[in-house]
Design an enzyme around this catalytic site. Sequence first.
Site, PDB file in Angstrom:
ATOM      1  CG  ASP A  74     -53.057   5.534 -36.256  1.00 17.49           C
ATOM      2  OD1 ASP A  74     -51.879   5.221 -35.394  1.00 17.49           O
ATOM      3  OD2 ASP A  74     -53.302   6.488 -36.705  1.00 17.49           O
ATOM      4  CG  LEU A  97     -63.604  17.051 -35.256  1.00 15.65           C
ATOM      5  CD1 LEU A  97     -64.232  15.606 -35.089  1.00 15.65           C
ATOM      6  CD2 LEU A  97     -64.569  18.208 -34.732  1.00 15.65           C
ATOM      7  N   GLY A 140     -56.456  10.621 -33.872  1.00 17.01           N
ATOM      8  CA  GLY A 140     -55.774  10.450 -32.871  1.00 17.01           C
ATOM      9  C   GLY A 140     -55.239   8.914 -32.934  1.00 17.01           C
ATOM     10  N   GLY A 190     -41.710   2.063 -44.601  1.00 18.13           N
ATOM     11  CA  GLY A 190     -42.547   2.573 -45.592  1.00 18.13           C
ATOM     12  C   GLY A 190     -42.922   1.536 -46.474  1.00 18.13           C
ATOM     13  N   GLY A 237     -42.037  -2.422 -46.218  1.00 10.55           N
ATOM     14  CA  GLY A 237     -42.693  -3.182 -45.173  1.00 10.55           C
ATOM     15  C   GLY A 237     -42.111  -2.995 -43.736  1.00 10.55           C
ATOM     16  NE  ARG A 285     -64.324  33.374 -51.014  1.00  6.93           N
ATOM     17  CZ  ARG A 285     -64.800  34.361 -49.985  1.00  6.93           C
ATOM     18  NH1 ARG A 285     -65.189  33.595 -48.825  1.00  6.93           N
ATOM     19  NH2 ARG A 285     -64.892  35.478 -50.186  1.00  6.93           N
ATOM     20  CB  VAL A 340     -52.704  10.110 -43.717  1.00  6.44           C
ATOM     21  CG1 VAL A 340     -53.474  10.396 -42.437  1.00  6.44           C
ATOM     22  CG2 VAL A 340     -51.906  11.384 -44.153  1.00  6.44           C
ATOM     23  NE  ARG A 394     -54.354  16.555 -31.124  1.00  2.34           N
ATOM     24  CZ  ARG A 394     -53.175  16.071 -31.739  1.00  2.34           C
ATOM     25  NH1 ARG A 394     -52.382  16.779 -32.524  1.00  2.34           N
ATOM     26  NH2 ARG A 394     -52.830  14.727 -31.902  1.00  2.34           N
ATOM     27  CB  THR A 401     -57.983   4.821 -48.318  1.00  2.03           C
ATOM     28  OG1 THR A 401     -57.115   5.056 -47.184  1.00  2.03           O
ATOM     29  CG2 THR A 401     -58.309   3.406 -48.409  1.00  2.03           C
TER      30      THR A 401
END
Length: 315
Positions: free
Chosen positions: A259, A13, A39, A229, A232, A29, A255, A90, A292
């Site tokens: 995926d 999560l 995952g 990277g 390509g 803060r 990130v 986790r 994004t």
Amino acid sequence: MTRIVTVTLNPALDLSTSTPRVEPGRKLRCAPARMDPGGGGINVSRAIARMGGASVALAAMGGGVGRDLRALLEAEGIETHGLGVRRPTRQSLAVTEEETGAQFRFVLPGPSWSAEDCEAAARRIARAVGAGDLAVLSGSQPPGVPAGFAPDLADRLAAKGARLALDTSGAPLRAAAAHRGAPFELLRMDSVEAAELAGRPVDRPAEAAALAARLVAEGAARMAVVAMGARGSALACADGRWMCAPPPVKVVSAVGAGDSFVAAFVLTLARGGSALEACRMGVAAAAAAVQTPATELCEGDEVLRLAPLVTCEAL
């Protein structure tokens, strides 16, 4: 269309937040946290859904965090099933420093599995995947899972007439590369992981494609991809080898790029596309994902916009 089943042995999560400045020794803060499913295989399923496809997500989900993870996936319309392993799921934390834009990512290892957990999960996966299906095992393995888990699973699924794509690293990747049983449908790695396999730097597209071609020739995989990277990805299969390069895009966060690549690649295969078409779409999806923020994945419309701009050169 071929049915896609994703497998995530070590889901998370993902919590993301921000704070003005990251400093030691004082309370930081933070802004309200955002929760996202995380995952490898889970993110592949989520990206597939964003591109208008469908998949079944199998993941090891346990405890209260596991329940939250399942609820988030089902809210996104993804069919989700457990693996029969009730170890606590986790959490991971990403904190963005507002003053600099730097992101700090804290990734926990996940619960240790026993040999019984490994066998229970393998049996559950084998029951869920049917003849003609394309399974995708992606992401890290929990402590206690042997490096040979994926090769053994590839053999089990091949006996049922199914195929297995793998995106992992470290010892599990080395075990997959050395496997001489049922070949993986796809082996994907980045250039650092490729260098570990080759025992030398893999800095040029020709070197990456040569390593991928070697994995195909030795029977480890039907298709192999080395991601490089912003340059390509290099692809090799029985039909040849290519370098697929994205158009220039503004990188916000890398990130989710890997995926997203795997999601577009397997979705294209499931829809009847060739290996080269799959790589083109994968590179477009990775390029869409890096635009994004934080842990966001690719958006389907942007993938379609970028795909014609990907250049594929035979090597």
